[in-house]
Design a protein around this motif. Structure first.
Motif, PDB file in Angstrom:
ATOM      1  N   ALA A 342       0.910  -1.256  -0.068  1.00 65.86           N
ATOM      2  CA  ALA A 342      -0.075   0.052   0.044  1.00 65.86           C
ATOM      3  C   ALA A 342       1.106   1.157   0.066  1.00 65.86           C
ATOM      4  N   PRO A 343       0.434   2.225  -0.705  1.00 67.85           N
ATOM      5  CA  PRO A 343       1.402   3.077  -1.040  1.00 67.85           C
ATOM      6  C   PRO A 343       1.334   4.364   0.230  1.00 67.85           C
ATOM      7  N   ALA A 344       0.746   4.056   1.394  1.00 73.77           N
ATOM      8  CA  ALA A 344       0.918   4.856   2.600  1.00 73.77           C
ATOM      9  C   ALA A 344       2.179   4.738   3.030  1.00 73.77           C
ATOM     10  N   LEU A 345       3.115   5.661   3.354  1.00 69.69           N
ATOM     11  CA  LEU A 345       4.213   5.385   4.000  1.00 69.69           C
ATOM     12  C   LEU A 345       4.862   6.746   4.662  1.00 69.69           C
ATOM     13  N   HIS A 346       5.572   7.724   3.992  1.00 67.90           N
ATOM     14  CA  HIS A 346       6.008   8.711   4.774  1.00 67.90           C
ATOM     15  C   HIS A 346       5.040   9.506   5.577  1.00 67.90           C
TER      16      HIS A 346
END
Lengths: 353, 395
Positions: A342-346
């Motif tokens: 999932a592109p949730a990150l920073h």
């Protein structure tokens, strides 16, 4: 295509790729006989290939072609490094004079109907003024002044001249990207086999590879289907040099371009690796070639992408680095598994203004 | 220190050396800590104990009195004689963390993670580590131009966004003129000594439309170390017709600054005067691929580094197109490279359609020049109207 039996002559069978290509051709049902030619006998098993010891640099080759009634000539005897052959002078003679003699012999032989030349994308050069992807119609931005690239440019010139003089012969020129694989010995693979790999500081080259199996397949494909023209042959996708080194799990030492050149000549004298100037510019700027024509006109699809080809090569090498990766893996084992990428990150990265 | 204290250093006015007496000078005797010196040195800690503890550097030149005061009381009580004999400080005892138990480390790490990633820190941290591992093992994809979308989105854009929003306070107009999909060519004016305007345009377009602008850069960009790597990773490719057409055919949003070095290297006095638009290669690329041209006018970038002078001869030696002198650079050194916080306005104009022309239009030089002029005039007039609307340079 001749109605009778199909006889293929392969040059440069003493080297590993030439020998294996000749064997693969001999195993192909559409080919009746394969004649391998080289100055020295091949080391390994040649299978059904009948080997003829002849030097393509002298007119004896014409007699072989006439006597054996050859209809397809596969020219693979273009070497990229002097290596065991001797100095640069010998290499140039083998490449350029050999091709001239071979083409002269083909021109005289009425039986020859098809010529397949294994060329290389090195002829496009590598510089900061290059377009991202070279198509077959593009010229190198800077004409090669020396070395392998110049040889290849001259060879292609002679091949074009031959195609003009014998319009009845179908000429297929395959410009192959750097061939890679577990068995390939080339300047690039010996570079990647160094335990610590020097790179040019501040540059990251774009690389394309062709798997050795795909090289053999495309040669057979070209012999089987008579498709004249010039084609770029490369695996799909691009690998950056830094990315390739990370996949190899080998440490790299960035150093200024001049220092890499000096180290290269040192390694060359130690016979560890061979850094020619064009190799250095390739490792600085990289090169990409467009393979649309290979797909659409030649109808060939490589089995390996660039990344897969490189990984197949990397499997055979023992990693000398990779400590960071092991530490990260160990840390990840302590944490709950991530559902997916999932592109949730920073924490700050998702904010949008 | 209000009360003046005479520290006995120097010869006190008398010639200290070369007097033939054979004795060391007064200065060297006092520094060596001989018999005369011990008197005042022992007095000092007693006279002002707070100063001696607060200022450890005062003790450092005299190791002997320091050794008596420095060791903690506990050690002195155990083996006072040994403590006096050994050297005053042992560096091997000072390795950080040797005395901190592992449980404290873990607790500190957990609270730091919670601080950084919030309550859901475990999956967030795992995701972050997985991302790191993916980067370290080279398990990512770049496109054929070397564009690394992950790094661009997560690092370059994240680093540039505060500059765009807080430092330059970019105001955007006409963002709806950028198509949500399909190829388009953004043509902009170029200014500011260093191509900061290109970076800001990239981050602005990405933040407002979610699309990546693919800039076309000069060959100097790809010749310079570090810059070339960053440029390729950020999506830049060489400004040549082959690459421009390839990108546009692939449906990308391409950015071009046709003024080139003439634009960013122009003196401050000529600000907001568009330079010549090259040979119009960008127009023929758009005509061949039939994509719209979107004129972009950037106001504010001219003032970030006012170029007041140029060193052409030194620039030629260094192989640069120009070598700028601004009111702050090179006088303030690295500090002079901080851009002035001017207020920026970005206005995207109405798209200029090229799909109405027939196929051979790109081969008609007159038509190419006309379209080039149209784009140039649009940008220039928008620049003037934006300048009228702007309240001041910095507001």
């Amino acid at each position: 295509m001749a109605s009778g039996e199909r006889v293929v002559l392969v040059t440069g069978v003493s080297r590993d790729l030439g020998r294996r290509s000749a064997r693969a051709l001999a195993a192909d049902p559409s080919v009746d006989r394969v004649i391998g030619v080289d100055v020295v006998p091949p080391r390994g098993d040649v299978g059904d290939v009948s080997f003829v010891r002849a030097d393509i640099r002298n007119p004896v080759i014409a007699k072989v072609i006439a006597k054996e009634n050859v209809d397809t000539v596969v020219h693979m005897s273009v070497i990229s490094t002097p290596g065991s052959a001797g100095g640069r002078g010998t290499m140039k003679e083998l490449n350029v004079i050999g091709t001239m003699q071979l083409l002269a012999a083909c021109q005289k032989a009425p039986s020859v109907q098809h010529l397949v030349v294994k060329s290389t994308t090195t002829m496009y050069g590598a510089s900061n003024r290059d377009p991202a992807m070279f198509t077959e119609d593009m010229e190198p931005r800077r004409g090669a002044r020396s070395g392998y690239a110049k040889d290849v440019a001259e060879i292609e010139g002679y091949v074009r001249g031959f195609a003009r003089r014998r319009p009845d012969v179908r000429v297929t020129t395959l410009r192959c990207a750097n061939v890679i694989g577990p068995h390939v010995v080339s300047p690039l693979t010996s570079y990647f086999r160094l335990p610590v790999i020097p790179t040019v500081l501040g540059f990251d080259a774009r690389l394309q590879f062709l798997h050795e199996q795909d090289l053999m397949d495309v040669l057979i494909h070209a012999v089987r289907h008579d498709l004249p023209g010039t084609f770029n042959i490369a695996g799909d996708g691009i690998l950056m040099l830094s990315q390739a080194l990370r996949r190899l799990k080998r440490p790299s030492v960035p150093m200024p371009g001049l220092a890499v050149g000096g180290l290269g000549s040192l390694l060359r004298s130690a016979r560890l690796a061979d850094f020619s100037p064009e190799q250095l510019s390739f490792l600085t700027y990289g090169r990409g070639v467009d393979t649309t024509r290979m797909r659409e006109q030649l109808g060939f699809e490589p089995a390996f992408t660039t990344t897969e080809a490189f990984d197949d090569f990397a499997v055979g090498l023992t990693p000398t680095g990779g400590r960071v990766e092991r530490a990260l893996t160990a840390a990840l084992d302590q944490l709950p598994p991530v559902p997916d990428d999932a592109p949730a990150l920073h924490p700050v990265g998702d904010r949008r203004g | 220190m209000g009360d003046a204290e005479i520290i006995p250093i120097g010869t006190r006015g008398r010639p200290g050396r070369g007097q033939g007496s054979g004795r060391p000078s007064a200065a060297s005797r006092s520094l060596a800590g001989g018999t005369r010196k011990t008197g005042p040195a022992k007095e000092r800690p007693a006279a002002r104990p707070a100063d001696a503890e607060a200022d450890p550097s005062a003790d450092s030149p005299r190791p002997q009195p320091a050794s008596t005061t420095e060791p903690p009381a506990a050690e002195v009580r155990e083996v006072p004689a040994a403590a006096r004999r050994r050297p005053p400080a042992r560096t091997e005892e000072r390795t950080p963390g040797s005395g901190i138990p592992a449980r404290d480390w873990l607790a500190a790490f957990q609270s730091a993670s919670r601080e950084l990633f919030g309550d859901q820190w475990e999956p967030q941290l795992a995701r972050f580590l997985a991302f790191l591992r993916r980067r370290v093992t080279g398990d990512y994809v770049v496109d054929e131009y070397g564009f690394d979308q992950e790094i661009t989105e997560r690092f370059f854009m994240t680093a540039l966004r505060p500059i765009a929003q807080k430092w330059f306070r970019i105001e955007v107009r006409g963002i709806e003129n950028i198509p949500s999909e399909g190829g388009a060519l953004v043509v902009s004016n170029h200014s500011g000594t260093i191509p900061v305007d290109g970076l800001m345009t990239m981050v602005t377009i990405h933040d407002h439309t979610g699309r990546f602008l693919r800039p076309l850069g000069a060959d100097l960009v790809f010749k310079s170390p570090v810059v070339s790597t960053l440029a390729r990773k950020g999506g830049t490719t060489l400004a040549c017709n082959e690459d421009a057409e390839r990108l546009l055919r692939g449906g990308e949003l391409v950015g071009v600054w046709p003024e080139g070095f003439k634009g960013i290297g122009k003196p401050y006095a000529e600000r907001y005067k568009l330079q010549r638009f090259g040979r119009g290669g960008f127009v023929s690329a758009a005509l061949r691929t039939q994509v719209p041209i979107i004129p972009l006018s950037v106001v504010g970038a001219e003032e970030i580094y006012p170029l007041v002078a140029n060193l052409p001869s030194l620039a030629r030696v260094l192989g640069l197109p120009y070598l700028p002198i601004t009111p702050l650079f090179p006088w303030l050194g690295p500090l002079g490279m901080v851009p002035l916080p001017s207020k920026w306005l970005l206005e995207f104009g109405e798209p200029i359609r090229t799909d109405e022309y027939d196929a051979g239009a790109a081969e008609d030089p007159m038509l190419v020049f006309n379209v080039t002029d149209e784009v140039r005039e649009t940008i220039q007039s928008t620049l003037y109207s934006l300048l009228v609307q702007r309240q001041s340079v910095f507001r």
